[in-house]
Write a protein that holds these residues in place. Structure first.
Motif, PDB file in Angstrom:
ATOM      1  N   LEU A 133       6.091  -8.432  11.862  1.00 45.25           N
ATOM      2  CA  LEU A 133       5.774  -7.716  10.629  1.00 45.25           C
ATOM      3  C   LEU A 133       7.031  -7.309   9.865  1.00 45.25           C
ATOM      4  O   LEU A 133       7.989  -6.814  10.463  1.00 45.25           O
ATOM      5  CB  LEU A 133       4.962  -6.458  10.938  1.00 45.25           C
ATOM      6  CG  LEU A 133       3.596  -6.678  11.582  1.00 45.25           C
ATOM      7  CD1 LEU A 133       2.947  -5.339  11.907  1.00 45.25           C
ATOM      8  CD2 LEU A 133       2.688  -7.516  10.699  1.00 45.25           C
TER       9      LEU A 133
ATOM     10  N   SER B 164       3.573  -6.955   5.939  1.00 47.71           N
ATOM     11  CA  SER B 164       3.161  -8.349   5.779  1.00 47.71           C
ATOM     12  C   SER B 164       3.626  -9.147   6.997  1.00 47.71           C
ATOM     13  O   SER B 164       4.630  -8.809   7.639  1.00 47.71           O
ATOM     14  CB  SER B 164       3.752  -8.946   4.499  1.00 47.71           C
ATOM     15  OG  SER B 164       5.169  -8.965   4.566  1.00 47.71           O
ATOM     16  N   GLU B 165       2.862 -10.191   7.324  1.00 41.49           N
ATOM     17  CA  GLU B 165       3.223 -11.031   8.473  1.00 41.49           C
ATOM     18  C   GLU B 165       4.340 -11.997   8.101  1.00 41.49           C
ATOM     19  O   GLU B 165       4.364 -12.528   6.992  1.00 41.49           O
ATOM     20  CB  GLU B 165       1.999 -11.811   8.957  1.00 41.49           C
ATOM     21  CG  GLU B 165       0.950 -10.939   9.588  1.00 41.49           C
ATOM     22  CD  GLU B 165      -0.190 -11.736  10.209  1.00 41.49           C
ATOM     23  OE1 GLU B 165      -0.332 -12.942   9.927  1.00 41.49           O
ATOM     24  OE2 GLU B 165      -0.957 -11.123  10.981  1.00 41.49           O
TER      25      GLU B 165
ATOM     26  N   ASP C  56       6.940  -4.023   4.887  1.00 37.69           N
ATOM     27  CA  ASP C  56       5.755  -3.730   4.067  1.00 37.69           C
ATOM     28  C   ASP C  56       4.461  -4.102   4.801  1.00 37.69           C
ATOM     29  O   ASP C  56       3.393  -4.145   4.198  1.00 37.69           O
ATOM     30  CB  ASP C  56       5.836  -4.445   2.722  1.00 37.69           C
ATOM     31  CG  ASP C  56       5.823  -5.967   2.862  1.00 37.69           C
ATOM     32  OD1 ASP C  56       5.713  -6.499   3.998  1.00 37.69           O
ATOM     33  OD2 ASP C  56       5.921  -6.652   1.823  1.00 37.69           O
TER      34      ASP C  56
END
Length: 165
Positions: free
Chosen positions: A29, A34-35, A32
């Motif tokens: 991650l 996100s992946e 933020d």
């Protein structure tokens, strides 16, 4: 390979990665939430700097060192991966002025740690290491630091990244 933490042997989860291997994929991650996967930096040379926690002395120095070197390495992306929470990583990066490397969290499921054989079972931390992956996703450099509290070989990793271009 035997890895110790403060002189005590630890159990490492996953299989060790070797030079010449296809780099295993992973999902970590960003700050933020996100992946981020290996495929997100496809086509680039990558230095993957692995630290137990950016909130400790050696990890702090290692992350700052690669951040300083990043501007000298055209076409090389540097990822720092730890199990720190993304929120803590974001706060640390802001305080430390680290803005040239991607600091990523493997906290959720140890995807990176298990796929690269660097997750410490007893502590749920990552051991210290450095991997260089070339633009075709082949591992060209591997360092599993035998004692987690020691520094990696920065010069060897940087030279490997330059040679992988």
């Amino acid at each position: 390979m035997a890895i110790t933490f403060k002189g005590n042997p630890v159990t490492i989860l996953g299989n060790q990665v070797n030079v010449g291997d296809k780099a295993p994929d992973f999902t970590v991650l960003a700050n933020d939430l996100s992946e981020v996967t290996l495929a997100d930096s496809k086509g680039k040379v990558r230095i993957i700097s692995v630290v137990p926690s950016v909130d400790t002395g050696v990890c702090d120095e290692q992350t700052r060192r690669f951040n300083e070197e990043a501007s000298k390495l055209d076409g090389v992306e540097i990822l720092t991966i730890s199990v720190d929470l993304p929120f803590a990583q974001k706060r640390w990066c802001a305080a430390a002025g680290v803005d040239k490397v991607s600091v990523l969290s493997d906290h959720r499921d140890l995807s990176f740690g298990k796929n690269y054989g660097i997750a410490i079972e007893e502590l749920r931390l990552l051991a210290r290491g450095v991997f260089v992956v070339d633009s075709s996703d082949t591992v060209t450099y591997v360092e599993y630091v035998p004692e987690v509290t020691n520094h990696p070989n920065y010069e060897a990793a940087l030279e490997a990244a330059k040679a992988a271009k």
